[in-house]
Motif scaffolding. Structure first.
Motif, PDB file in Angstrom:
ATOM      1  N   SER A   1      10.185  -5.744  19.890  1.00  0.00           N
ATOM      2  CA  SER A   1      11.369  -6.538  19.553  1.00  0.00           C
ATOM      3  C   SER A   1      11.072  -7.521  18.419  1.00  0.00           C
ATOM      4  N   ALA A   2       9.894  -8.157  18.467  1.00  0.00           N
ATOM      5  CA  ALA A   2       9.511  -9.099  17.410  1.00  0.00           C
ATOM      6  C   ALA A   2       9.244  -8.377  16.097  1.00  0.00           C
ATOM      7  N   VAL A   3       8.641  -7.201  16.201  1.00  0.00           N
ATOM      8  CA  VAL A   3       8.326  -6.424  14.998  1.00  0.00           C
ATOM      9  C   VAL A   3       9.613  -5.947  14.326  1.00  0.00           C
ATOM     10  N   ILE A   4      10.573  -5.505  15.115  1.00  0.00           N
ATOM     11  CA  ILE A   4      11.854  -5.083  14.547  1.00  0.00           C
ATOM     12  C   ILE A   4      12.541  -6.262  13.864  1.00  0.00           C
ATOM     13  N   ARG A   5      12.482  -7.430  14.475  1.00  0.00           N
ATOM     14  CA  ARG A   5      13.066  -8.613  13.837  1.00  0.00           C
ATOM     15  C   ARG A   5      12.351  -8.922  12.520  1.00  0.00           C
ATOM     16  N   SER A   6      11.024  -8.737  12.495  1.00  0.00           N
ATOM     17  CA  SER A   6      10.266  -8.959  11.261  1.00  0.00           C
ATOM     18  C   SER A   6      10.735  -8.028  10.150  1.00  0.00           C
ATOM     19  N   ALA A   7      11.074  -6.797  10.524  1.00  0.00           N
ATOM     20  CA  ALA A   7      11.447  -5.786   9.534  1.00  0.00           C
ATOM     21  C   ALA A   7      12.938  -5.756   9.247  1.00  0.00           C
ATOM     22  N   THR A   8      13.701  -6.661   9.876  1.00  0.00           N
ATOM     23  CA  THR A   8      15.144  -6.703   9.635  1.00  0.00           C
ATOM     24  C   THR A   8      15.570  -8.101   9.207  1.00  0.00           C
ATOM     25  N   LEU A   9      15.838  -8.972  10.165  1.00  0.00           N
ATOM     26  CA  LEU A   9      16.393 -10.283   9.835  1.00  0.00           C
ATOM     27  C   LEU A   9      15.421 -11.135   9.031  1.00  0.00           C
ATOM     28  N   VAL A  10      14.138 -11.166   9.421  1.00  0.00           N
ATOM     29  CA  VAL A  10      13.175 -11.978   8.663  1.00  0.00           C
ATOM     30  C   VAL A  10      12.936 -11.357   7.286  1.00  0.00           C
ATOM     31  N   GLY A  11      12.911 -10.030   7.235  1.00  0.00           N
ATOM     32  CA  GLY A  11      12.774  -9.370   5.937  1.00  0.00           C
ATOM     33  C   GLY A  11      13.915  -9.712   4.998  1.00  0.00           C
TER      34      GLY A  11
ATOM     35  N   ASN B   1       0.859  -1.174   0.000  1.00  0.00           N
ATOM     36  CA  ASN B   1       0.000   0.000   0.000  1.00  0.00           C
ATOM     37  C   ASN B   1       0.893   1.222   0.000  1.00  0.00           C
ATOM     38  N   VAL B   2       0.315   2.365  -0.316  1.00  0.00           N
ATOM     39  CA  VAL B   2       1.105   3.585  -0.400  1.00  0.00           C
ATOM     40  C   VAL B   2       0.400   4.698   0.357  1.00  0.00           C
ATOM     41  N   ALA B   3       1.108   5.299   1.291  1.00  0.00           N
ATOM     42  CA  ALA B   3       0.577   6.444   2.022  1.00  0.00           C
ATOM     43  C   ALA B   3       0.618   7.687   1.134  1.00  0.00           C
ATOM     44  N   PRO B   4      -0.113   8.738   1.485  1.00  0.00           N
ATOM     45  CA  PRO B   4      -0.062   9.970   0.683  1.00  0.00           C
ATOM     46  C   PRO B   4       1.357  10.502   0.559  1.00  0.00           C
ATOM     47  N   ALA B   5       1.629  11.174  -0.542  1.00  0.00           N
ATOM     48  CA  ALA B   5       2.985  11.662  -0.813  1.00  0.00           C
ATOM     49  C   ALA B   5       3.478  12.611   0.265  1.00  0.00           C
ATOM     50  N   THR B   6       2.561  13.301   0.925  1.00  0.00           N
ATOM     51  CA  THR B   6       2.963  14.270   1.938  1.00  0.00           C
ATOM     52  C   THR B   6       3.312  13.629   3.274  1.00  0.00           C
ATOM     53  N   ASP B   7       3.069  12.329   3.426  1.00  0.00           N
ATOM     54  CA  ASP B   7       3.488  11.637   4.640  1.00  0.00           C
ATOM     55  C   ASP B   7       5.022  11.596   4.645  1.00  0.00           C
ATOM     56  N   PRO B   8       5.671  12.131   5.676  1.00  0.00           N
ATOM     57  CA  PRO B   8       7.141  12.197   5.655  1.00  0.00           C
ATOM     58  C   PRO B   8       7.842  10.895   6.002  1.00  0.00           C
ATOM     59  N   TRP B   9       7.083   9.874   6.402  1.00  0.00           N
ATOM     60  CA  TRP B   9       7.694   8.636   6.879  1.00  0.00           C
ATOM     61  C   TRP B   9       7.390   7.472   5.938  1.00  0.00           C
ATOM     62  N   PRO B  10       8.236   6.441   5.952  1.00  0.00           N
ATOM     63  CA  PRO B  10       8.023   5.285   5.070  1.00  0.00           C
ATOM     64  C   PRO B  10       6.667   4.617   5.299  1.00  0.00           C
ATOM     65  N   ASP B  11       6.124   4.041   4.239  1.00  0.00           N
ATOM     66  CA  ASP B  11       4.893   3.252   4.344  1.00  0.00           C
ATOM     67  C   ASP B  11       5.060   2.138   5.377  1.00  0.00           C
ATOM     68  N   LEU B  12       6.266   1.598   5.482  1.00  0.00           N
ATOM     69  CA  LEU B  12       6.517   0.483   6.383  1.00  0.00           C
ATOM     70  C   LEU B  12       6.142   0.797   7.820  1.00  0.00           C
TER      71      LEU B  12
END
Length: 465
Positions: free
Chosen positions: A391-401, A364-375
């Motif tokens: 901690s689990a979410v960070i692992r999901s977005a790093t090592l598991v990603g 999905n894509v947030a509006p262009a004016t959103d200053p932060w990543p969609d993630l």
């Protein structure tokens, strides 16, 4: 035998010199690469940080990371730091250092829009996202964007992408015309229609020729054909990423076909069907109440198999929100009574508790004016809807990603030998996932991108993001 020496003419010598000069000039000029990784001769010591390594381990204070060029040379306690060093020192006292984030589900070219794709990737990079997994688009455009990011022509996350395969009925979808303009949907190397009569070794080889990391299985595929494609893709050293339900193949059949990752928690509701409908058939409703408590027994059996096989779930909880932000490749609005982010979150919560590896993808894509990543929207959904700890979410977005993208050897955790893909934060993301919005700098392949240098788009900068 006597060798005869023939003196070259002055004209030929001059012509050769001019050709060599032109070749050298062309090679030296090229396209500017202002964001290229530094050379291996460049040593940088990121000193005295609170280290979050991406593995799910507790944070470690007073840690140093020594970077040589684009890679991590060593990670050690600041107490053991040599008194003198030839490295440039970046003092991170009181700051948090963690791996660069990875968005496991983006679409950057449906339809191709280079300006928009670069803007999205620039927003990602300056917000801490150092890599993305593109889940099938017009790979003519994606390949060039991936190259431009890799060599440093643009400030962007690195891109790893899939070529798509599906049954013939899928290619009535109008999006396939957008991604194959100039060709015929289903007949181009990056979007192929396959049947049980397809020459699969050739089809996979054509897909591999696009420099794809993986084959994406989308729809109109049964379990037998899904298994055959997966086996051939693995034989040719490609990963296989798949929709969780392929209509008619349902989730357990997709998993046992051997795919490496499945997408969309909400598609798992079809596991309770005796038989999933064909792609072109109407979708009968599913009793969603059986999933809301996060203890569905049918999914429990599925998750046990996924854990045993190491199959990753790309949950995309955010994209199933009641009112997802509009975007060019966003998931279409769901019909009333359809699976939403509440049910998708409950399914993902059950998967987390079962030990399934969850990657963090947006779709999905947030509006262009959103200053932060969609993630960041997906990470919040994984906390708020799926009940996962930061901690689990960070692992999901790093090592598991990194595993989902097939890049675990190079990224996903802060370890010697891996790419220097890192984020510096002023607040603790383990205390609150919202603290990811305290990015001070992103380091991608050893090059620093300072958050203060990021200028968000304004509404009048764009017409349709």
């Amino acid at each position: 035998m006597r060798t005869r020496y023939i003196r070259p003419s002055w004209r030929k010598i001059c012509a050769g010199a001019v050709l060599a000069a032109l070749t050298w000039t062309s090679a030296q000029a090229g396209t500017p690469t202002p964001f290229a990784p530094p050379t291996n001769a460049d040593l940088v010591l990121y000193r005295d940080a609170i280290l979050i390594d991406g593995t799910g381990a507790p944070a470690r204070p007073h840690m140093d990371v020594l970077v040589s060029g684009e890679r991590i040379l060593s990670v050690f306690s600041d107490a053991t730091r040599p008194a003198e060093t030839k490295a440039k020192v970046v003092d991170l006292h009181g700051k948090y250092l963690m791996p660069g984030l990875i968005d496991s589900h983006v679409h950057l070219a449906t339809p191709p829009n280079r300006r928009q794709a670069e803007a999205m990737l620039r927003r990602d990079l300056y917000g801490g996202v150092t890599a993305v997994r593109d889940m099938a688009d017009d790979l003519r455009a994606i390949g060039d964007i991936a190259r431009a990011s890799r060599v440093g022509e643009i400030a962007a996350s690195d891109v790893y992408y899939a070529a798509l395969m599906a049954g013939p009925d899928f290619f009535n979808d109008p999006r396939t015309a957008q991604t194959t303009a100039g060709g015929e949907p289903g007949q181009v190397p990056w979007m192929q229609a396959v049947t049980d009569q397809t020459d699969l070794p050739l089809a996979v080889a054509r897909a591999a020729g696009t420099s794809a990391t993986a084959i994406k299985l989308y729809a109109d595929l049964d379990s037998v054909l899904a298994g055959r494609i997966t086996a051939e893709a693995h034989r040719q050293h490609l990963l296989v990423w798949s929709h969780a339900t392929l209509y008619p193949a349902k989730p357990s059949e997709v998993v046992t076909a051997g795919v490496d990752a499945i997408s969309h928690a909400c598609l798992l509701v079809r596991e309770t069907d005796p038989q999933a409908p064909q792609w072109a058939q109407p979708r009968h409703p599913v009793d969603l109440d059986t999933f809301r408590a996060g203890d569905n027994p049918v999914l429990a059996r599925l998750f046990a198999v996924m854990v045993a096989r190491g199959t990753i779930l790309d949950a995309t909880v955010w994209t199933y929100g009641a009112a997802p932000p509009a975007g060019p490749s966003s998931t279409p609005p769901l019909k009333p009574g359809s699976c939403d982010d509440v049910v998708g979150g409950a399914i993902t919560r059950q998967a987390y508790r079962a030990g399934v590896q969850i990657s963090a993808g947006t779709d999905n894509v947030a509006p262009a004016t959103d200053p932060w990543p969609d993630l960041f929207h997906e990470l919040s959904a994984l906390v708020d809807r799926a009940g996962a700890p930061p901690s689990a979410v960070i692992r999901s977005a790093t090592l598991v990603g990194a595993r989902a993208a097939g890049q675990e050897r190079d990224m996903g955790s802060l370890e010697p030998g891996k790419l220097a893909n890192m984020i510096v934060l002023s607040k603790d993301p383990l205390a609150s996932i919202d603290n990811l919005k305290t990015v001070v700098m992103t380091v991608k392949r050893g090059r620093v991108f300072t958050r203060d240098d990021f200028v968000p788009l304004r509404e009048d900068d764009i017409t349709d993001f």
